[in-house]
Design an enzyme around this catalytic site. Sequence first.
Site, PDB file in Angstrom:
ATOM      1  N   LYS A 196       7.033  77.900  17.663  1.00 50.76           N
ATOM      2  CA  LYS A 196       7.303  76.558  18.181  1.00 50.76           C
ATOM      3  C   LYS A 196       6.983  76.584  19.669  1.00 50.76           C
ATOM      4  O   LYS A 196       7.742  77.099  20.471  1.00 50.76           O
ATOM      5  CB  LYS A 196       8.776  76.146  17.988  1.00 50.76           C
ATOM      6  N   GLU A 211      13.701  86.479  26.797  1.00 53.02           N
ATOM      7  CA  GLU A 211      13.157  86.576  28.160  1.00 53.02           C
ATOM      8  C   GLU A 211      13.626  85.326  28.883  1.00 53.02           C
ATOM      9  O   GLU A 211      13.102  84.240  28.655  1.00 53.02           O
ATOM     10  CB  GLU A 211      11.630  86.619  28.143  1.00 53.02           C
ATOM     11  N   CYS A 217       9.241  82.789  35.927  1.00 52.24           N
ATOM     12  CA  CYS A 217      10.550  83.441  36.010  1.00 52.24           C
ATOM     13  C   CYS A 217      10.477  84.656  36.929  1.00 52.24           C
ATOM     14  O   CYS A 217      11.493  85.139  37.410  1.00 52.24           O
ATOM     15  CB  CYS A 217      11.045  83.825  34.623  1.00 52.24           C
ATOM     16  N   GLU A 228      17.093  79.260  39.641  1.00 53.38           N
ATOM     17  CA  GLU A 228      15.645  79.364  39.767  1.00 53.38           C
ATOM     18  C   GLU A 228      15.073  78.128  40.435  1.00 53.38           C
ATOM     19  O   GLU A 228      15.388  77.011  40.029  1.00 53.38           O
ATOM     20  CB  GLU A 228      15.035  79.459  38.372  1.00 53.38           C
TER      21      GLU A 228
HETATM   22  P1  ADP Z   1      12.283  74.750  30.600  1.00 51.11           P
HETATM   23  O1  ADP Z   1      13.507  74.187  31.252  1.00 51.11           O
HETATM   24  O2  ADP Z   1      11.500  75.617  31.465  1.00 51.11           O
HETATM   25  O3  ADP Z   1      11.476  73.755  29.841  1.00 51.11           O
HETATM   26  P2  ADP Z   1      13.489  75.594  28.191  1.00 51.11           P
HETATM   27  O4  ADP Z   1      14.298  76.816  27.976  1.00 51.11           O
HETATM   28  O5  ADP Z   1      14.146  74.282  28.015  1.00 51.11           O
HETATM   29  O6  ADP Z   1      12.840  75.790  29.584  1.00 51.11           O
HETATM   30  O7  ADP Z   1      12.222  75.609  27.242  1.00 51.11           O
HETATM   31  C1  ADP Z   1      11.608  76.758  26.738  1.00 51.11           C
HETATM   32  C2  ADP Z   1      11.331  76.557  25.269  1.00 51.11           C
HETATM   33  O8  ADP Z   1      12.563  76.344  24.618  1.00 51.11           O
HETATM   34  C3  ADP Z   1      10.457  75.358  24.941  1.00 51.11           C
HETATM   35  O9  ADP Z   1       9.631  75.677  23.830  1.00 51.11           O
HETATM   36  C4  ADP Z   1      11.474  74.311  24.540  1.00 51.11           C
HETATM   37  O10 ADP Z   1      10.972  73.344  23.666  1.00 51.11           O
HETATM   38  C5  ADP Z   1      12.482  75.176  23.822  1.00 51.11           C
HETATM   39  N1  ADP Z   1      13.795  74.560  23.704  1.00 51.11           N
HETATM   40  C6  ADP Z   1      14.456  73.791  24.595  1.00 51.11           C
HETATM   41  N2  ADP Z   1      15.641  73.399  24.102  1.00 51.11           N
HETATM   42  C7  ADP Z   1      15.749  73.946  22.858  1.00 51.11           C
HETATM   43  C8  ADP Z   1      16.725  73.917  21.820  1.00 51.11           C
HETATM   44  N3  ADP Z   1      17.867  73.250  21.956  1.00 51.11           N
HETATM   45  N4  ADP Z   1      16.473  74.593  20.683  1.00 51.11           N
HETATM   46  C9  ADP Z   1      15.336  75.286  20.523  1.00 51.11           C
HETATM   47  N5  ADP Z   1      14.372  75.363  21.453  1.00 51.11           N
HETATM   48  C10 ADP Z   1      14.567  74.698  22.607  1.00 51.11           C
END
Ligand code: ADP
Length: 490
Positions: free
Chosen positions: A188, A263, A297, A392
């Site tokens: 995903k 990570e 990061c 960050e």
């Molecule tokens: P950023 O704030 O840098 O976008 P995230 O941790 O939100 O970092 O996003 C990293 C990945 O995690 C992306 O693929 C995002 O779609 C996914 N993501 C964000 N929220 C969720 C969630 N609740 N469940 C699963 N995946 C998520």
Amino acid sequence: MGLQVTASDERRVLGDAPTSILIGGEWVPASTGATFPVEDPSTGKQLAEVADGSAEDMVHALDAADGVRAEWAATPPRNRSEVLRNAYETMIARAGDLALLMTLEMGKPLADSAAEVAYAAEFLRWFSEEAVRIDGRWTVAPTGGSRLVVMHQPVGPCLLITPWNFPAAMITRKVGPAVAAGCTMVLKPAESTPLSALALGAIFREAGLPGGVFNVVPTSDPANVGAILGDRRLRKLSFTGSTATGQSLLAQAAPGVLRTSMELGGNAPFLVFGDADLDAAIEGAMIAKMRNMGEACTAANRFLVHESIAGTFASRLAARMGALRVGRGTEPGVEVGPLISSAAREKVAGLVDASVAGGAHVVAGGRSLPGAGYFYEPTVLAGVEPTMVTGEIFGPVAPVMTFDSVEEALSVANGTPYGLVAYLYTRDLERAVQVSEALEYGMVGVNTGIVSNPAAPFGGVKKSGIGREGGHAGIHEYLETKYVALKMSG
Ligand code: ADP
């Protein structure tokens, strides 16, 4: 295609880019028929519409991954290796188009995208070489008699969740070892950068990866992964992203006791001691801060400089930062692209404003740039207190603070719940060793502003994560250890 691109190159690359879901080796629309837009962060304009994977699509992708799980696990390592090698060659052959696609959806300058494509491809080459070197152990029990046989077997179907900041490398760093180990997977990708992910899906398909081993399901609603996180067929979660999302995913992975690789975020200190080679430290600072516009990061988040040289360091860094050319990543000579979104830019601006309100002063930059696109000036802040930078930054902002003693530097550097990477500059070898050992970080750069390398174990401690990606450790994230006791009569 060189680094000079035209509007027709952009149209061609977007026209060729897959926009459907990849399940079982077939390109399919979303089960709901829905799509979601992908935006160019340098213009705010829509680039493409991508199939919007539903919870049902996630389940179908896991069905496909589970369906070929046994067959792929039993595929000879040499064959798995060759698929990875083919995918590596194809990525290199298509590097120009992949880089342009990445710049369009993510914003980084074309030269940076080209560097990422090369870096991303290296993970495939590295793990093609690791696939045939999965070893085990055979020993005699200390009491004699039994033989203890230790082997490594693929974990099984994995869910991979990746971020937008390195739209290709964060994927190959997971898919490379998973394919090498004999795992199948559902990816995903981040909702901002699904095009690079789908392009990688196409490359693996062409490289001869059997359908179902690598399924790619973009979605505008990441919570849809919840449909498979609790599915007992899923055996592993590998995530790269923010600590907050990682914590929520860890909680969702707990009921199934999934293997996890996380990570997560960082708060990297960049220590410059009084004896450092200042030219080298400035050079390293530019890379550690500005690679990927600070959206990494691993980005230096806190510059800790000995008070004897802090003024000179800040003004020299400001001169370099202020001279950077900001603009659309496709334009020749541009060194800094836009941030990923308007919200990302507001967060960076808010942090700068709060630091200034707290007593810091701007030595360079400090403003959002007008016009379409989410541009923010490369910025240097001096007079920053450690308490002002707790999270960050994820943008082109370099806060400079000072220290007096090694103990103080270490106490500030380690005074964070994060522990991904730290950088230090000194000419004193003994100090370099002592400080490296005392830093509570998974990685330390000594007199260098970049540590990432496909052959090295990348990862953090504390709230920065669990597990390591790359290097020899990388494949073990996708392998289970099995021990077989052989009873011997003699
Ligand atoms: P950023 O704030 O840098 O976008 P995230 O941790 O939100 O970092 O996003 C990293 C990945 O995690 C992306 O693929 C995002 O779609 C996914 N993501 C964000 N929220 C969720 C969630 N609740 N469940 C699963 N995946 C998520």
